[in-house]
Motif scaffolding. Structure first.
Motif, PDB file in Angstrom:
ATOM      1  N   THR A  11     -22.052   0.385  -7.818  1.00  0.00           N
ATOM      2  CA  THR A  11     -20.533   0.469  -7.811  1.00  0.00           C
ATOM      3  C   THR A  11     -19.806   0.960  -7.467  1.00  0.00           C
ATOM      4  O   THR A  11     -20.343   2.422  -6.573  1.00  0.00           O
ATOM      5  N   PRO A  12     -18.740   1.258  -7.216  1.00  0.00           N
ATOM      6  CA  PRO A  12     -17.760   1.512  -6.905  1.00  0.00           C
ATOM      7  C   PRO A  12     -18.194   2.830  -6.293  1.00  0.00           C
ATOM      8  O   PRO A  12     -18.322   3.631  -7.081  1.00  0.00           O
ATOM      9  N   GLY A  13     -17.829   3.186  -4.907  1.00  0.00           N
ATOM     10  CA  GLY A  13     -18.314   4.297  -4.487  1.00  0.00           C
ATOM     11  C   GLY A  13     -19.643   4.840  -4.455  1.00  0.00           C
ATOM     12  O   GLY A  13     -19.968   6.097  -3.482  1.00  0.00           O
ATOM     13  N   MET A  14     -20.183   4.414  -4.206  1.00  0.00           N
ATOM     14  CA  MET A  14     -21.924   4.175  -5.065  1.00  0.00           C
ATOM     15  C   MET A  14     -22.587   4.078  -3.947  1.00  0.00           C
ATOM     16  O   MET A  14     -21.877   2.883  -2.815  1.00  0.00           O
ATOM     17  N   MET A  15     -23.425   4.875  -3.221  1.00  0.00           N
ATOM     18  CA  MET A  15     -24.362   4.568  -2.211  1.00  0.00           C
ATOM     19  C   MET A  15     -25.608   3.189  -2.606  1.00  0.00           C
ATOM     20  O   MET A  15     -25.941   3.559  -3.219  1.00  0.00           O
ATOM     21  N   LYS A  52     -24.546   8.153   7.797  1.00  0.00           N
ATOM     22  CA  LYS A  52     -24.005   8.661   5.775  1.00  0.00           C
ATOM     23  C   LYS A  52     -25.487   7.473   4.814  1.00  0.00           C
ATOM     24  O   LYS A  52     -25.889   7.682   4.509  1.00  0.00           O
ATOM     25  N   GLY A  53     -24.158   6.456   5.718  1.00  0.00           N
ATOM     26  CA  GLY A  53     -24.913   5.524   4.462  1.00  0.00           C
ATOM     27  C   GLY A  53     -23.901   3.978   4.046  1.00  0.00           C
ATOM     28  O   GLY A  53     -22.771   4.457   4.950  1.00  0.00           O
ATOM     29  N   THR A  54     -24.185   3.263   3.965  1.00  0.00           N
ATOM     30  CA  THR A  54     -23.190   1.950   3.201  1.00  0.00           C
ATOM     31  C   THR A  54     -23.223   2.356   1.914  1.00  0.00           C
ATOM     32  O   THR A  54     -23.859   2.572   1.123  1.00  0.00           O
ATOM     33  N   PHE A  55     -21.532   1.981   1.709  1.00  0.00           N
ATOM     34  CA  PHE A  55     -21.052   2.307   0.608  1.00  0.00           C
ATOM     35  C   PHE A  55     -20.284   1.263  -0.544  1.00  0.00           C
ATOM     36  O   PHE A  55     -19.748   0.834   0.434  1.00  0.00           O
ATOM     37  N   VAL A  56     -19.909   1.063  -1.795  1.00  0.00           N
ATOM     38  CA  VAL A  56     -19.158   0.554  -2.317  1.00  0.00           C
ATOM     39  C   VAL A  56     -17.946   0.981  -2.417  1.00  0.00           C
ATOM     40  O   VAL A  56     -17.932   1.657  -2.558  1.00  0.00           O
ATOM     41  N   ALA A  57     -16.783  -0.256  -0.860  1.00  0.00           N
ATOM     42  CA  ALA A  57     -15.758   0.335  -1.386  1.00  0.00           C
ATOM     43  C   ALA A  57     -14.994   0.434  -2.748  1.00  0.00           C
ATOM     44  O   ALA A  57     -15.736  -0.176  -3.593  1.00  0.00           O
ATOM     45  N   ASP A  61     -11.147   5.309  -3.442  1.00  0.00           N
ATOM     46  CA  ASP A  61     -10.530   5.792  -2.047  1.00  0.00           C
ATOM     47  C   ASP A  61      -9.299   6.145  -1.556  1.00  0.00           C
ATOM     48  O   ASP A  61      -8.709   5.501  -1.234  1.00  0.00           O
ATOM     49  N   PRO A  62      -9.423   7.311  -0.967  1.00  0.00           N
ATOM     50  CA  PRO A  62      -7.545   7.295  -1.114  1.00  0.00           C
ATOM     51  C   PRO A  62      -6.983   6.187   0.033  1.00  0.00           C
ATOM     52  O   PRO A  62      -5.706   5.979   0.131  1.00  0.00           O
ATOM     53  N   SER A  63      -8.213   6.098   1.315  1.00  0.00           N
ATOM     54  CA  SER A  63      -7.542   5.892   2.491  1.00  0.00           C
ATOM     55  C   SER A  63      -7.259   4.156   1.596  1.00  0.00           C
ATOM     56  O   SER A  63      -6.512   2.726   2.094  1.00  0.00           O
ATOM     57  N   ALA A  64      -7.790   3.456   0.230  1.00  0.00           N
ATOM     58  CA  ALA A  64      -7.503   2.516   0.191  1.00  0.00           C
ATOM     59  C   ALA A  64      -6.205   2.484  -1.253  1.00  0.00           C
ATOM     60  O   ALA A  64      -6.604   1.178  -1.813  1.00  0.00           O
ATOM     61  N   TYR A  65      -5.773   3.831  -1.249  1.00  0.00           N
ATOM     62  CA  TYR A  65      -4.579   3.632  -2.125  1.00  0.00           C
ATOM     63  C   TYR A  65      -3.755   2.082  -2.481  1.00  0.00           C
ATOM     64  O   TYR A  65      -3.522   1.902  -3.182  1.00  0.00           O
ATOM     65  N   TYR A  66      -2.857   2.362  -1.464  1.00  0.00           N
ATOM     66  CA  TYR A  66      -2.068   1.209  -1.306  1.00  0.00           C
ATOM     67  C   TYR A  66      -2.277   0.290  -0.562  1.00  0.00           C
ATOM     68  O   TYR A  66      -2.110  -0.805   0.702  1.00  0.00           O
ATOM     69  N   ARG A  67      -3.661  -0.258  -0.712  1.00  0.00           N
ATOM     70  CA  ARG A  67      -4.636  -1.597   0.415  1.00  0.00           C
ATOM     71  C   ARG A  67      -3.681  -2.622   0.058  1.00  0.00           C
ATOM     72  O   ARG A  67      -3.481  -3.644   1.314  1.00  0.00           O
ATOM     73  N   PHE A  68      -2.600  -2.742  -0.921  1.00  0.00           N
ATOM     74  CA  PHE A  68      -2.277  -4.482  -1.308  1.00  0.00           C
ATOM     75  C   PHE A  68      -0.485  -4.451  -0.594  1.00  0.00           C
ATOM     76  O   PHE A  68      -0.678  -5.256  -0.884  1.00  0.00           O
TER      77      PHE A  68
END
Lengths: 223, 223
Positions: A11-15, A52-57, A61-68
């Motif tokens: 799920t989103p945010g999960m490693m 750290k690992g690989t995470f589900v986008a 995540d604040p850096s993706a707030y206005y991704r589109f």
DNA sequence: AAGTGGTCTAGACCACTCG
DNA sequence: GAGTGGTCTAGACCACTTA
């Protein structure tokens, strides 16, 4: 791996498991897993983080707030962005919306209207259409009580993650939208129609945005 | 490899050495060369072709003819595209153009005006600004005698290959442009300002296009 | 048949994060 | 120090193109 994402095993945010674990699970070498992860990361489905690992986008995540949102100020940097929900109602889908969302004509959809402000002036007037069965229980009150981005809320409340979108842009005049933006009815507006897709190329949102491009512009990089 | 491209050791359309040859030349393994080529292919600098080799991308390849044109018909598929050059003159650069092209203010630039027709109706009116020292000898006559796309001609005549571009979109009214497109002066137009770059992020073209978005729209995919 | 890119492997070593 | 991703290697085998 796509199935694990689509079935919400991850799920989103999960490693997600390490490359070596995945190699064992799928019976391939670590290098092959790496290449697969590289591809999913290029599509913004996963986010790699060395050490750290690989995470589900996640849109949380604040850096993706206005991704589109491709709107940029003509000069200087963007002012504080604020979303003001105006209305939220359930109506039958018209033919165009039903077609875009792959619903039967007349199926119930939720229509959400809102303004986006940059600094203190409204710049975008959005009409957002959502299939009512997926987004059941969305109300104006809930939206007004939460400051996070729409797509964050969709992720948290309904488990729907927006993967990618297709936009169609036109220059138009629209008296109603112009009025919402405090502009004269004949003022030229940038009309942005967006269809947004979740896992499996499934369309789950269709929206129509009217942009005031006096002090902002729509920015696009061509490769 | 970027240097070989920028220095024109490898020219558009040409086949580059095989992965094994490059591995020997750069003293790395074939897998490393492969990854590098993958990256350049993802940026559209190279084109891989299994069994044949790897080639330097070229605008002369018909499939790349309108690579940067995002205009799509509202329904059905695109009509035959035709470019009609209207004028071509050398003038001093104004501040905005000089700044975009990294020229001194007042440096000579070539201004090219043209119409793009789809089917039989004009849909785009372009004003194109080019640094006069790079594009010396460009004339209306030469343009009118050649059917190929502008970027193909730039590649062949001046050895300048367009790599990527940045566009800024606005909705505007412009009486002069509307007139060129056979529309009333208050008709809303999509203004597309484009800065185009060659190898080494060097800007070499700046253009302003006015699009009639009545029967066409600007299409953008968001990832 | 020879040469090209496409995929995959098994392993080495490095850089980064965190307890 | 243990675990993660990041880079690179050397080689095997496959798929496609061309002569």
């Amino acid at each position: 791996m796509l199935r694990a994402l689509g079935d919400r095993e991850w799920t989103p945010g999960m490693m997600i498991p390490s490359e070596n674990d995945l190699a064992a699970r799928f019976g391939v070498s670590q290098g092959t897993v790496r290449k697969a992860i590289d591809e999913l990361a290029a599509e913004n489905l996963l986010v790699r983080c060395q050490g750290k690992g690989t995470f589900v986008a996640s849109h949380c995540d604040p850096s993706a707030y206005y991704r589109f949102l491709r709107l940029q100020p003509n000069d200087g940097h963007r002012h504080r962005t604020r979303s003001t929900p105006l209305s939220c109602a359930e109506v039958p889908a018209d033919a165009a919306v039903a077609d875009s969302l792959r619903l039967a004509p007349g199926a119930p959809v939720i229509v959400l209207e809102r303004l986006l402000d940059f600094g203190d002036a409204p710049v975008v007037f959005d009409q957002i259409f959502l299939a009512a069965d997926i987004f059941a229980g969305l109300t104006l009150e809930r939206l007004q009580q939460d400051e996070r981005s729409l797509y964050s809320l969709f992720e948290i409340w309904f488990g729907v993650r927006m993967i990618h979108a297709e936009e169609r842009l036109r220059a138009v005049t629209d008296a109603h939208a112009a009025g919402r933006l405090g502009l004269p009815g004949t003022y030229p507006l940038l009309l942005v129609e967006r269809c947004t897709y979740t896992y499996g190329e499934r369309p789950v949102e269709w929206r129509r945005g009217f942009y005031d491009t006096t002090r902002y512009h729509y920015r696009n990089i061509l490769n």
